[in-house]
Design a protein around this motif. Structure first.
Motif, PDB file in Angstrom:
ATOM      1  N   LEU A   1       0.832  -1.196   0.000  1.00 43.19           N
ATOM      2  CA  LEU A   1       0.000   0.000   0.000  1.00 43.19           C
ATOM      3  C   LEU A   1       0.871   1.251   0.000  1.00 43.19           C
ATOM      4  O   LEU A   1       1.996   1.249   0.497  1.00 43.19           O
TER       5      LEU A   1
ATOM      6  N   GLU B   1      -3.572   3.184   0.166  1.00 43.77           N
ATOM      7  CA  GLU B   1      -4.299   2.575  -0.934  1.00 43.77           C
ATOM      8  C   GLU B   1      -3.368   1.708  -1.769  1.00 43.77           C
ATOM      9  O   GLU B   1      -2.141   1.841  -1.705  1.00 43.77           O
TER      10      GLU B   1
ATOM     11  N   GLN C   1      -5.874  -5.796  -3.160  1.00 42.49           N
ATOM     12  CA  GLN C   1      -7.249  -5.515  -2.731  1.00 42.49           C
ATOM     13  C   GLN C   1      -7.723  -6.532  -1.694  1.00 42.49           C
ATOM     14  O   GLN C   1      -8.483  -6.189  -0.783  1.00 42.49           O
TER      15      GLN C   1
END
Length: 779
Positions: A277, A291, A327
């Motif tokens: 991330l 993210e 994810q």
């Protein structure tokens, strides 16, 4: 009576007619008439006291019409006027020309709230307004004042005795708004204003804003109001761009100002996100979040290239595998093999080929060897653990081999894993380690305390691995090889307890993108991370430390006291204390890991002699023939394939390493001359005593190679001298010939070798090496 009524009626009629005539004169009169007949015309609400004070002042005192000359500010905005077309034959000579509106093409308006930035599509309103639909307020500012900072007297159109007043003071109808942006980003202010004639509008820093020169404006010839929009845009924002910005709109009737603040703020500063991330700033809400990054572009994402991941999942391509794993928070995802996943079989333990004993009784210093063989599809990986310390991997591969001490007692076991979530535990062995009855004599190095309470610290033996030049590796077991690759690599790590790791970043040596030279070295030790960079700069969790400002002083790093850095003016030493063993009331044995960095291209990694290691520095078992153990525990012959297996490239951004060329291939016709030049350098008397312990041939070969390649191109740091400097570093530092702490060597007779061979000494190299790194503050 009748005649009286008739007379009264006639008087009233005359009075009404006179009043109507007066009102008609006021309403049709020009500014001069209104000013001269203010007391009469004000009764009809055609001029008020404020207008009289403002617009009639210049008529009362023409001297007030004098203004100071100012240079018109310039603006970088490119404007493309869009004109209305009107048939000139149908327009009366007294009719004002049509209004024009400046239109700005290919621009994006950026409007913000007080808390952040919002980007919306830019539109230009070309509506032409007339006085009848224009606001009755003549002056407007954001600070609440009724008037602008200054105004100009109205202009008139002369010709006959009836002067006609034209023009409307500027108004800012869409002011600039506060903006927050990250360093290096792009920010912009928009400002829309109206007036007749079209206002000249600028956006500048508030302290640089000056009034515009009224003589630069055309005389108003119409009351038709037009709009103009400008945008001030700045790229590569830095902290000095922060501050107040002012939009100023001016025409002959006055000026209008509106302010907005530009804030420069890095929302991701000092934020560490778990890999893979990355931190992303939310400048609308002034927050940040971690993210998943973009692992590849859209074209790569849609290119079919099926792979099977180590989670035994078939993915469209490597990009999709990385995106999906991020994810779904599947850590450690890798490509198991190209193509579709085969049928998966659970790992199966093979006891016939594995360790069958369930207990070992050993003494400190003895070697423990365990073996576990698994089958399955895909082939399982094997990791070794000790009960109660599952967070620490003791080793990988089918064979675990460690030298034990009294702290290594416990139950050992192996885990075979494929598809990440399929695993089998096997080979559970109880190991009991008895301490040695007596401790061997140790070399005393550092006294502490006074004469009444003397405590001595002794260093346990360490092995030395070295990386230098363009790039030459010498392993712990004295195996040397060249390597040409540009990425991050595991140089060395503790393969017994996984307590420490040393990573190295190899980048191009020259501006042409060729070669492989060390740019930085990073140590992961317990919960600490320390990176040493060129110029001896130290990075500790984002905090920069400049040891050059405190030479010859020990600088503690972290809170435990087990990690420190020390700079002697030419070599930066990072030391991690791995253990302290009390061997008597006054004596302590120290086991440590040391990294010695020359601030430029060369590093020595000294790790405990009895620690099994893995990575580019080899396994540290005393046998040079088995150094090339890959990350998957297989042995290869090629140094390039070996080191490529220790590459850290989670996102596939590094190119494959090249097979290195020989010095003869690099030098061509210059080879013999360069060999002679380097031999003369290494035959200096200072290096003679060192040759008994350290082979100079890898350094001599690197001297020839780097001289022909040109290396970093720093004139003050000749490649041949840097190769000799790496040899001098090896000769001048402590080293051990075996695991016996008393089998200790150091050559202290290295000082002054540079002068003998015409190379820059430590003082002459200091500033050029400092300049190869990031700028550092002085003390």
């Amino acid at each position: 009576m009748l005649s009286y009524l008739l007379t009264s009626f006639l008087l009233i009629s005359v009075t009404q007619q006179q009043q109507q005539a007066t009102e008609r004169s006021c309403s049709q009169g020009d500014l001069g008439y209104l000013c001269d007949n203010f007391q009469v015309c004000t009764t009809f609400d055609l001029i008020d006291q404020e207008t009289y004070d403002t617009l009639c002042a210049a008529r009362r005192n023409p001297a007030e019409d004098q203004t100071t000359e100012y240079q018109l500010p310039t603006t970088s905005t490119t404007r493309q006027p869009v004109e209305e077309t009107t048939d000139s034959s149908t327009r009366d000579a007294r009719t004002p020309p049509p209004a024009t509106t400046d239109e700005y093409k290919d621009v994006t308006d950026v409007f913000t709230s007080d808390t952040g930035i919002i980007t919306i599509p830019y539109t230009t309103d070309n509506r032409v307004m007339t006085v009848s639909d224009y606001s009755t307020r003549d002056k407007y500012t954001l600070d609440g004042s009724a008037e602008s900072d200054f105004t100009f007297p109205p202009t008139t159109q002369s010709g006959d005795s009836n002067e006609q007043f034209f023009g409307v003071a500027p108004k800012i109808i869409i002011p600039p708004v506060n903006t927050t942006v990250a360093p290096g980003g792009t920010a912009g202010f928009n400002c829309k204003s109206t007036g007749a004639p079209t206002p000249q509008t600028t956006i500048t820093k508030r302290e640089e804003t000056t009034p515009l020169n009224r003589d630069a404006f055309p005389r108003p010839i119409s009351n038709v109001i037009s709009e103009t929009t400008i945008r001030q845009e700045m790229d590569n924002i830095v902290k000095s761009n922060e501050g107040w910005y002012t939009c100023m709109a001016c025409n002959p009737l006055g000026c209008e100002k509106a302010d907005a603040y530009l804030r420069v703020l890095d929302l991701c500063k000092d934020v560490q996100c778990p890999e893979p991330l990355v931190c992303v700033g939310d400048y609308e809400n002034l927050t940040h979040q971690c993210e998943c990054p973009d692992f590849c572009d859209q074209r790569e994402l849609t290119t079919p290239d099926f792979v099977c991941s180590n989670y035994c999942e078939t993915k469209f391509n490597r990009c999709q595998m990385l995106n999906d794993a991020c994810q779904e928070m599947k850590m450690g995802v890798e490509v198991a093999y190209e193509g579709y996943c085969e049928r998966t079989y659970q790992p199966t333990f093979d006891p016939a080929q594995s360790t069958s004993e369930n207990r070992f009784d050993l003494e400190s210093g003895e070697q423990l060897t365990l073996r576990a063989v698994f089958g399955g599809s895909p082939q399982p990986t094997v990791a070794w653990y000790r009960e109660g310390e599952e967070e620490r991997v003791l080793g990988t591969g089918e064979v675990l081999q460690i030298t034990v001490d009294s702290e290594d007692s416990g139950v050992y076991y192996a885990v075979g894993t494929n598809c990440m979530n399929n695993n089998v535990r096997a080979v559970e062995v109880e190991v009991n380690v008895a301490p040695l009855p007596t401790s061997p004599p140790l070399l005393t190095t550092t006294p502490f305390g006074g004469p009444d309470n003397l405590e001595l610290e002794s260093e346990l033996a360490r092995s030395t691995c070295q990386v230098f030049g363009d790039a030459k590796f010498i392993t712990y077991d004295q195996n040397s090889f060249n390597f040409v690759g540009q990425c991050d690599y595991v140089l060395a790590m503790d393969c017994e307890r996984a307590r420490w790791f040393v990573y190295g970043r190899l980048t191009a040596c020259g501006f042409d993108g060729s070669g492989s030279c060390l740019e930085s070295v990073t140590l992961y030790f317990d919960s600490e991370i320390v990176e040493v960079q060129r110029g001896w700069l130290v990075n500790h969790f984002g905090t920069k430390v400049s040891p050059k400002n405190t030479p010859n002083q020990l600088i503690p790093i972290g809170e435990t006291g087990d990690l420190s850095v020390y700079f002697d003016g030419s070599i930066l030493t990072v030391e991690a204390i791995l253990s302290r063993n009390q061997i008597s009331e006054t004596r302590t044995a120290i086991s440590s890991l040391k990294i010695l960095w020359d601030g430029y291209l060369s590093v020595e990694i000294q790790s405990p002699f009895d620690t099994m290691t893995c990575g580019a520095c080899g396994d540290n078992d005393g046998d040079a023939t088995n150094d090339f153990v890959t990350r998957r525990s297989g042995i290869v012959d090629s140094p390039t394939a070996f080191l490529e297996s220790w590459k850290i490239d989670r996102y596939g951004r590094c190119d494959d390493a090249e097979e290195p060329r020989t010095a003869q291939e690099i030098c061509g016709e210059e080879y013999e001359a360069k060999v002679q030049e380097c031999q003369e350098l290494f035959e200096n008397p200072m290096f003679g005593a060192c040759g008994a312990h350290h082979d100079s041939s890898p350094f001599l070969e690197k001297c020839v190679y780097d001289e022909c390649m040109g290396q970093m191109g720093v004139e003050e740091l000749p490649p041949k001298c840097m190769a000799a400097s790496a040899y001098a570093m090896r000769c001048g530092n402590k080293f051990w010939m075996s695991n016996d702490p008393n089998d200790f060597r150091v050559n202290n007779a290295m000082a002054g070798w540079e002068e003998l061979v015409g190379c820059p000494d430590a003082e002459e190299k200091y500033q050029p090496i400092l300049d190869t790194g990031c700028p550092q503050p002085d003390a």
